[in-house]
Design a protein around this motif. Sequence first.
Motif, PDB file in Angstrom:
ATOM      1  N   THR A 292       1.298  -0.875  -0.040  1.00  0.00           N
ATOM      2  CA  THR A 292       0.232  -0.067   0.247  1.00  0.00           C
ATOM      3  C   THR A 292       0.871   1.334  -0.063  1.00  0.00           C
ATOM      4  OG1 THR A 292      -0.176   0.176   2.413  1.00  0.00           O
ATOM      5  CG2 THR A 292      -1.643  -1.572   1.106  1.00  0.00           C
ATOM      6  N   ASP A 293       0.119   1.811  -0.729  1.00  0.00           N
ATOM      7  CA  ASP A 293       1.278   3.132  -0.789  1.00  0.00           C
ATOM      8  C   ASP A 293       0.493   4.926  -0.550  1.00  0.00           C
ATOM      9  OD1 ASP A 293       2.731   6.143  -1.350  1.00  0.00           O
ATOM     10  OD2 ASP A 293       2.915   5.159  -3.642  1.00  0.00           O
ATOM     11  N   SER A 294       1.090   4.982   0.927  1.00  0.00           N
ATOM     12  CA  SER A 294       0.151   6.520   1.300  1.00  0.00           C
ATOM     13  C   SER A 294       0.327   8.047   0.828  1.00  0.00           C
ATOM     14  CB  SER A 294       0.262   6.726   2.577  1.00  0.00           C
ATOM     15  OG  SER A 294       2.225   6.920   2.377  1.00  0.00           O
ATOM     16  N   GLU A 295       0.689   7.433  -0.664  1.00  0.00           N
ATOM     17  CA  GLU A 295       1.195   8.899  -1.082  1.00  0.00           C
ATOM     18  C   GLU A 295       0.590  10.285  -0.371  1.00  0.00           C
ATOM     19  OE1 GLU A 295      -2.015   8.624  -4.165  1.00  0.00           O
ATOM     20  OE2 GLU A 295      -0.567   7.372  -5.468  1.00  0.00           O
TER      21      GLU A 295
ATOM     22  N   ILE B 245      -4.817   9.740   3.499  1.00  0.00           N
ATOM     23  CA  ILE B 245      -3.129   8.990   4.226  1.00  0.00           C
ATOM     24  C   ILE B 245      -3.953   7.705   4.646  1.00  0.00           C
ATOM     25  CG2 ILE B 245      -1.021   9.330   5.342  1.00  0.00           C
ATOM     26  CD1 ILE B 245      -0.862  11.803   4.745  1.00  0.00           C
ATOM     27  N   ILE B 246      -4.683   7.954   5.503  1.00  0.00           N
ATOM     28  CA  ILE B 246      -4.668   6.637   6.117  1.00  0.00           C
ATOM     29  C   ILE B 246      -6.292   5.471   5.276  1.00  0.00           C
ATOM     30  CG2 ILE B 246      -6.803   5.749   8.311  1.00  0.00           C
ATOM     31  CD1 ILE B 246      -5.973   8.269   9.696  1.00  0.00           C
TER      32      ILE B 246
ATOM     33  N   GLN C 186       1.018  15.966   8.279  1.00  0.00           N
ATOM     34  CA  GLN C 186       0.052  15.294   7.655  1.00  0.00           C
ATOM     35  C   GLN C 186       0.229  13.735   8.328  1.00  0.00           C
ATOM     36  OE1 GLN C 186      -1.411  16.165   3.897  1.00  0.00           O
ATOM     37  NE2 GLN C 186      -2.194  17.616   4.464  1.00  0.00           N
ATOM     38  N   THR C 187       1.700  13.491   7.966  1.00  0.00           N
ATOM     39  CA  THR C 187       1.841  11.993   8.172  1.00  0.00           C
ATOM     40  C   THR C 187       2.350  12.291   9.797  1.00  0.00           C
ATOM     41  OG1 THR C 187       3.576  12.096   6.276  1.00  0.00           O
ATOM     42  CG2 THR C 187       4.358  10.344   7.380  1.00  0.00           C
TER      43      THR C 187
ATOM     44  N   ARG D   2      -2.890   7.755  14.396  1.00  0.00           N
ATOM     45  CA  ARG D   2      -4.251   7.110  14.629  1.00  0.00           C
ATOM     46  C   ARG D   2      -4.398   6.326  13.421  1.00  0.00           C
ATOM     47  NH1 ARG D   2      -7.892  11.505  11.384  1.00  0.00           N
ATOM     48  NH2 ARG D   2      -9.557   9.589  11.239  1.00  0.00           N
ATOM     49  N   PHE D   3      -3.666   5.822  12.987  1.00  0.00           N
ATOM     50  CA  PHE D   3      -3.522   4.924  11.839  1.00  0.00           C
ATOM     51  C   PHE D   3      -2.861   3.819  12.335  1.00  0.00           C
ATOM     52  CE2 PHE D   3      -1.304   1.693   9.007  1.00  0.00           C
ATOM     53  CZ  PHE D   3      -2.064   1.443   8.396  1.00  0.00           C
TER      54      PHE D   3
END
Length: 729
Positions: A221-224, A234-235, A259-260, A266-267
């Motif tokens: 998976t790529d959060s970009e 992102i999540i 943001q990351t 939270r992730f």
Amino acid sequence: MASRTRRPRPPARGRDGSRRRRVPMRLALPALVLVALMAMLMLRGFVHSEILADHRVQDPGSKTAVPSEVLKGGPVIDTRGSAPTSLHVPDRELVLTFDDGPDPVWTPKVLDVLKKYDAHAVFFVTGTMASRYPDLVERMVDEGHEVGLHTFNHPDLSLQSQSRIDWELSQNQLALAGAAGIRTSLFRPPYSSFARHMDDNSWPVTEYIGKKGYLTVLNDTDSEDWKRPGVEEIIRRATPENGKGAIVLMHDSGGDRSQTVAALDRFISTLQDDGYKFHTLTEALDFPSAHAPVTGLDLWKGKAWVYAVGASENTTGVLVVGLSVIGVLVFARFGLMLLLSIAHARRVRHRDFRWGVPVTEPVSVLVPAYNEAKCIEQTVRSLVASDHPIEVLVIDDGSTDGTARIVEDLGLPGVRVIRQLNGGKPAALNRGIANASYDIIVMMDGDTVFEPATVRELVQPFGDPRVGAVAGNAKVGNRDTLIGAWQHIEYVMGFNLDRRMYDMLQCMPTIPGAVGAFRRTALERVGGMSEDTLAEDTDITMAMHRDGWRVVYAENARAWTEAPESVQQLWSQRYRWSYGTMQAIWKHRRAIIERGPSGRFGRVGLPLVSLFMVLAPLLAPLIDVFLLYGLVFGPTEKTIGAWLVVLAVQALCATYAFYLDRERMTHLISLPLQQILYRQLMYVVLLQSWITALTGGRLRWQKLRRTGAVGLPGAGSGAAPSVEQRPVG
């Protein structure tokens, strides 16, 4: 500044009687210092290459060479064996991966979040960032995370040669060894993505890297997060489907990662509650640790590398401060020179300006000479042609080339020769003062020629009883060579424009030995010429200020002097000037705490002289050093623009100086080249002078070789250039 005519001591000789060469040794130490500074800057630029977001900008190529099991397989690709294999992370296992770090701002925040939830991750670090922030790499390892390679400079390896790939890997490992004492077997190519995007360009790189013992780690998976799409997005992009395991791609460097960090908190919290575990890659795959300790020479090489990078960072910080200081000094000096030179020209050129009662009485002209056979006749004849009544005293300081005999054979009226054993220029001048007949004493060098009006113009300021000394306008006569033209620019702009400024500030530091005049009573009060320093002209001038005398500049008292015509002679001359100036400043340092005229000079003159004549030239190389740095590492356009601004300001000052001195502007054509080449030599000279002073070294006099090529203006092929006679406002 004055030309030095003191007889040199016998040259040092080896046991075989051959002369020892000193110039290379003079050059060696300052050159090594400059090279070391450049090396520190280059190293700093090398490890400050920009890290971009991990996304490929070109379209994917053909995939015919990529095995189908790789294209359809997992994100961990193992090409270490005979056949490639790919691996998936087990269900409910998440391997968080962070690319492009460590970053001093965002990596600690990421590590704090991971520590908060007792989660482990894999950090694919670049060598440039690991070299700069080794403490963060060490923290990653200490807190149980894994570290992988992401190359040293973050290039697209599919476009590189095998030797470049080897270098990127080995240098990346070197940084890890120095930072945390480990090697790693994990690797992630820059600009990589999912396994299904592997193409014929990237696959050979993956194969080659596997043969060198590395596991290639891509992602599921790529959060970009590099796009900064928002925490929720992102999540969403990072979360795998249906409880599957995944390798998650995020970034802890390369831009704003706020943001990351927010999404990561939270992730992890949400997915831990959902039963996920956050492990390193080898923990998730139940493999042995990817880390191996580094020992012996490899460990020390890594530590030396990290230490060198740290030293370059610290050195660069100091250099940036120095650059700021020199920027302020350069523009302050140029601003003062322009403003005060304009004020000086308006004052002395006003039709009502008078120094006082015109000086018409005879004066004594002293010509100290040591081995000036090639120049002395022109010097003396130029004096005899003076339109002011004078007596000429040629003090032969133990010449061995018949200088005294040449003067005596001329049989010129009003010219006397005084012979003495070699004692140096100050001793010769003091002997001349003792034998002078008049109260105003003009001093010049044996390689200099005066115009007919020079003496008259030089002594007029003595109409003011407060004036104790007068500086004349020394000009380069042999300006037909490139090095002569550069010195001509320096004399007109750097010396004479400076003298106008210092005249207005009443703290002129130097009466040039080539053309200067003194009141006898002033000389006697300060004890005459001193041998304490190698710059007796600067020494006596400072003594005059401290004794309360005014020292002024007579712009029309022109003297033509022979400048050095070789780099070695120029080096010798400027080395003595720089070192002698430092000696004079040190000798008169107590003026700073004294009262009266001495205190004024100490608290105004000495700081200005120290800033503009010692500190500023010492720091000035930083302008060119950072020019080279900017050209190599960028931003190139801004760097060139800033350098051109400095050059333009210098050109403006030089143009005005040439205008005031009625000089032809054509000589300024070589100004840019002077700034690039000639100035560098002056930097090294001053640096050598500083080293000599700080190490307590002693500098001996050296006699410059003369050609006798400088004559009176308009006197033939060897003459100095004629001066344009036009009014200047």
